[in-house]
Design a protein around this motif. Structure first.
Motif, PDB file in Angstrom:
ATOM      1  N   TYR A 229       0.660  -1.175   0.009  1.00  0.00           N
ATOM      2  CA  TYR A 229       0.093   0.035  -0.113  1.00  0.00           C
ATOM      3  C   TYR A 229       0.942   1.256   0.117  1.00  0.00           C
ATOM      4  CZ  TYR A 229      -3.434  -3.606   1.360  1.00  0.00           C
ATOM      5  OH  TYR A 229      -4.107  -4.512   1.485  1.00  0.00           O
ATOM      6  N   ALA A 230       1.917   1.227   0.720  1.00  0.00           N
ATOM      7  CA  ALA A 230       2.877   2.431   0.873  1.00  0.00           C
ATOM      8  C   ALA A 230       3.628   2.667  -0.582  1.00  0.00           C
ATOM      9  CB  ALA A 230       3.906   2.281   1.936  1.00  0.00           C
ATOM     10  N   GLY A 231       3.939   1.587  -1.114  1.00  0.00           N
ATOM     11  CA  GLY A 231       4.294   1.481  -2.462  1.00  0.00           C
ATOM     12  C   GLY A 231       3.494   2.135  -3.571  1.00  0.00           C
ATOM     13  N   ALA A 232       2.371   1.736  -3.337  1.00  0.00           N
ATOM     14  CA  ALA A 232       1.036   2.595  -4.338  1.00  0.00           C
ATOM     15  C   ALA A 232       1.130   3.849  -4.156  1.00  0.00           C
ATOM     16  CB  ALA A 232      -0.285   1.747  -4.049  1.00  0.00           C
ATOM     17  N   VAL A 233       0.948   4.129  -2.876  1.00  0.00           N
ATOM     18  CA  VAL A 233       0.691   5.684  -2.721  1.00  0.00           C
ATOM     19  C   VAL A 233       2.015   6.659  -2.896  1.00  0.00           C
ATOM     20  CG1 VAL A 233       0.628   7.277  -0.677  1.00  0.00           C
ATOM     21  CG2 VAL A 233      -0.793   5.408  -0.707  1.00  0.00           C
ATOM     22  N   SER A 234       3.124   5.824  -2.865  1.00  0.00           N
ATOM     23  CA  SER A 234       4.514   6.593  -3.282  1.00  0.00           C
ATOM     24  C   SER A 234       4.443   6.771  -4.693  1.00  0.00           C
ATOM     25  CB  SER A 234       5.770   6.070  -2.934  1.00  0.00           C
ATOM     26  OG  SER A 234       5.579   5.828  -1.229  1.00  0.00           O
ATOM     27  N   PHE A 235       4.051   5.866  -5.510  1.00  0.00           N
ATOM     28  CA  PHE A 235       3.955   5.756  -6.932  1.00  0.00           C
ATOM     29  C   PHE A 235       3.003   6.889  -7.396  1.00  0.00           C
ATOM     30  CE2 PHE A 235       2.150   4.689 -10.868  1.00  0.00           C
ATOM     31  CZ  PHE A 235       3.142   4.866 -11.752  1.00  0.00           C
ATOM     32  N   LEU A 236       1.940   6.965  -6.623  1.00  0.00           N
ATOM     33  CA  LEU A 236       0.851   7.974  -6.835  1.00  0.00           C
ATOM     34  C   LEU A 236       1.215   9.208  -6.663  1.00  0.00           C
ATOM     35  CD1 LEU A 236      -1.922   8.517  -7.959  1.00  0.00           C
ATOM     36  CD2 LEU A 236      -2.919   8.325  -5.599  1.00  0.00           C
ATOM     37  N   ALA A 237       1.925   9.451  -5.561  1.00  0.00           N
ATOM     38  CA  ALA A 237       2.609  10.709  -5.078  1.00  0.00           C
ATOM     39  C   ALA A 237       3.887  11.327  -6.070  1.00  0.00           C
ATOM     40  CB  ALA A 237       3.191  10.956  -3.862  1.00  0.00           C
ATOM     41  N   ALA A 238       4.554  10.346  -6.703  1.00  0.00           N
ATOM     42  CA  ALA A 238       5.554  10.664  -7.815  1.00  0.00           C
ATOM     43  C   ALA A 238       4.884  11.106  -8.688  1.00  0.00           C
ATOM     44  CB  ALA A 238       6.394   9.290  -8.024  1.00  0.00           C
ATOM     45  N   VAL A 239       3.855  10.406  -9.522  1.00  0.00           N
ATOM     46  CA  VAL A 239       3.113  10.842 -10.838  1.00  0.00           C
ATOM     47  C   VAL A 239       2.668  12.173 -10.451  1.00  0.00           C
ATOM     48  CG1 VAL A 239       1.194  10.316 -12.023  1.00  0.00           C
ATOM     49  CG2 VAL A 239       2.497   8.353 -11.169  1.00  0.00           C
ATOM     50  N   ILE A 240       2.014  12.562  -9.396  1.00  0.00           N
ATOM     51  CA  ILE A 240       1.388  13.702  -8.879  1.00  0.00           C
ATOM     52  C   ILE A 240       2.504  14.949  -9.226  1.00  0.00           C
ATOM     53  CG2 ILE A 240       0.325  15.235  -7.523  1.00  0.00           C
ATOM     54  CD1 ILE A 240      -1.426  12.737  -6.501  1.00  0.00           C
ATOM     55  N   PHE A 241       3.522  14.674  -8.720  1.00  0.00           N
ATOM     56  CA  PHE A 241       4.666  15.740  -8.509  1.00  0.00           C
ATOM     57  C   PHE A 241       5.282  16.046  -9.787  1.00  0.00           C
ATOM     58  CE2 PHE A 241       5.223  14.481  -3.714  1.00  0.00           C
ATOM     59  CZ  PHE A 241       4.667  15.589  -3.223  1.00  0.00           C
ATOM     60  N   ALA A 242       5.518  14.673 -10.881  1.00  0.00           N
ATOM     61  CA  ALA A 242       5.874  15.043 -12.095  1.00  0.00           C
ATOM     62  C   ALA A 242       5.182  15.967 -12.860  1.00  0.00           C
ATOM     63  CB  ALA A 242       6.116  13.380 -12.633  1.00  0.00           C
ATOM     64  N   ILE A 243       3.735  15.301 -12.667  1.00  0.00           N
ATOM     65  CA  ILE A 243       2.911  16.224 -13.491  1.00  0.00           C
ATOM     66  C   ILE A 243       3.058  17.803 -12.999  1.00  0.00           C
ATOM     67  CG2 ILE A 243       0.503  16.674 -14.048  1.00  0.00           C
ATOM     68  CD1 ILE A 243      -0.017  13.547 -13.753  1.00  0.00           C
ATOM     69  N   SER A 244       3.040  17.955 -11.871  1.00  0.00           N
ATOM     70  CA  SER A 244       3.181  19.465 -11.237  1.00  0.00           C
ATOM     71  C   SER A 244       4.299  20.039 -11.802  1.00  0.00           C
ATOM     72  CB  SER A 244       2.989  19.396  -9.631  1.00  0.00           C
ATOM     73  OG  SER A 244       1.809  18.666  -9.125  1.00  0.00           O
ATOM     74  N   ALA A 245       5.461  19.188 -12.029  1.00  0.00           N
ATOM     75  CA  ALA A 245       6.843  19.939 -12.320  1.00  0.00           C
ATOM     76  C   ALA A 245       6.627  20.232 -13.597  1.00  0.00           C
ATOM     77  CB  ALA A 245       7.765  18.957 -11.863  1.00  0.00           C
ATOM     78  N   LEU A 246       5.876  19.466 -14.528  1.00  0.00           N
ATOM     79  CA  LEU A 246       5.699  19.762 -15.787  1.00  0.00           C
ATOM     80  C   LEU A 246       4.738  20.946 -16.115  1.00  0.00           C
ATOM     81  CD1 LEU A 246       5.317  16.049 -17.487  1.00  0.00           C
ATOM     82  CD2 LEU A 246       7.368  17.682 -17.673  1.00  0.00           C
ATOM     83  N   CYS A 247       3.951  21.108 -15.239  1.00  0.00           N
ATOM     84  CA  CYS A 247       3.067  22.228 -15.176  1.00  0.00           C
ATOM     85  C   CYS A 247       3.520  23.709 -14.686  1.00  0.00           C
ATOM     86  CB  CYS A 247       1.816  21.849 -14.627  1.00  0.00           C
ATOM     87  SG  CYS A 247       0.818  20.544 -15.457  1.00  0.00           S
ATOM     88  N   GLY A 248       4.928  23.510 -14.179  1.00  0.00           N
ATOM     89  CA  GLY A 248       5.604  24.507 -13.679  1.00  0.00           C
ATOM     90  C   GLY A 248       5.337  24.879 -12.299  1.00  0.00           C
ATOM     91  N   PHE A 249       5.062  23.868 -11.604  1.00  0.00           N
ATOM     92  CA  PHE A 249       4.936  23.948 -10.052  1.00  0.00           C
ATOM     93  C   PHE A 249       6.192  23.856  -9.360  1.00  0.00           C
ATOM     94  CE2 PHE A 249       4.459  21.893  -5.831  1.00  0.00           C
ATOM     95  CZ  PHE A 249       3.477  23.052  -5.196  1.00  0.00           C
ATOM     96  N   ARG A 250       6.728  24.781  -8.669  1.00  0.00           N
ATOM     97  CA  ARG A 250       7.973  24.826  -7.889  1.00  0.00           C
ATOM     98  C   ARG A 250       8.023  25.246  -6.402  1.00  0.00           C
ATOM     99  NH1 ARG A 250       8.800  23.485 -12.311  1.00  0.00           N
ATOM    100  NH2 ARG A 250      10.142  23.924 -13.911  1.00  0.00           N
TER     101      ARG A 250
END
Length: 302
Positions: A229-250
């Protein structure tokens, strides 16, 4: 002809042993079960006071009193299983040396055909709000995590079993990290519960916490699955941060906080795995549950 075995764990109980024995003698005539007599088994769990001297005197006075003395302190759980290993009765009752346990009620339940009788505490005079809360929380957590057995809340180490159940405990359930009251409730057979008012507890909050951790490890593998479960949550968080970085979130503070949380979860999972490895290592070493140094009146009870 059926026989009754009473098992009493003793650790530095010099202040109450003589009182216990006198009180027991006053109700002895009411404890005959099927005409087979009784045996009173005291298990001296490495006491450092005068408990063993008192037990030797009592055993000299009454041949139905057996004494099993350990070479050192092995713990309350080890003392109870040792008493069960040595008991010859058709009905076996584990109890404390405070006479707060309703023996007559237990005998009546055995007459009704029950083979496992668990005693459930209705109150604890010595416990404060924190200890009572943690006790209730412990049973609710273990019942939520375990898919094998559901334990009675506030069940105690005061219980009664038939010789058939005792044979199961002697042959199986020989783990080095034990939760005997849980084993008794998980073996099956016809069982019931009785309520009683608890006396003072000998367990500190620290011991209860260690006991709770060992029990959860012994009865549930769910904590090991937390990594998935922790791995799934971490993967989801990584995807969210990657998308945020691409959208200019700093907002790096948010990202650093999230990383710290994930590392905390990682170390928690490592600690959980360590608890399971510790239990597995203890079983692998296969050291004895207890070592008997001396026995008195072994085989002499009638």
């Amino acid at each position: 002809m059926k026989k009754l075995s009473l098992i009493i764990s003793v650790y530095n109980e010099e202040a109450v042993l003589e009182k216990f024995y006198k009180a027991f003698c006053s109700i002895e005539q009411n404890l005959e079960y099927g005409g087979g007599g009784y045996e009173l088994i005291f298990v001296n769990d490495g006491s450092t006071d005068a408990s063993m001297n008192i037990l030797e005197v009592i055993a000299q006075q009454n041949k139905n009193v057996r004494v099993i003395s350990f070479s050192r302190n092995f713990g309350h759980e080890a003392a109870m299983i040792a008493g069960i290993d040595h008991a010859a009765g058709d009905v076996i009752i584990c109890m404390d040396a405070d006479l707060q346990h309703p023996l007559e009620c237990i005998m009546a339940k055995f007459e009704e055909g029950y083979e496992v009788i668990s005693m459930v505490r209705t109150s604890n005079k010595s416990a404060g709000a924190i200890k009572n809360f943690t006790s209730r929380a412990f049973y609710r957590v273990i019942n939520a995590l375990s898919d094998q057995v559901k334990l009675e809340e506030n069940a105690s180490d005061f219980f009664a079993i038939s010789s058939r159940v005792a044979d199961v405990l002697r042959t199986n359930y020989r783990e080095k990290t034990r939760f005997l009251r849980g084993y008794v409730q998980s073996v099956g057979f016809r069982k019931t519960t009785l309520e009683y008012t608890a006396a003072a507890s000998h367990y500190t909050l620290k011991k209860l916490m260690n006991f709770a951790i060992s029990t959860i490890v012994g009865f549930s593998d769910f904590p090991l699955k937390l990594g998935l479960y922790a791995g799934a949550v971490s993967f989801l968080a990584a995807v969210i941060f990657a998308i945020s970085a691409l959208c200019g979130f700093r907002e790096y503070k948010v990202i650093l906080a999230a990383v710290n949380v994930l590392f905390a979860v990682l170390f928690l999972l490592v600690g959980i795995m360590g608890e399971y490895f510790s239990v597995a290592f203890a079983e692998l070493k296969n050291r004895p549950i207890y070592i008997v140094e001396k026995e008195i009146n072994s085989g002499h009870c009638v």
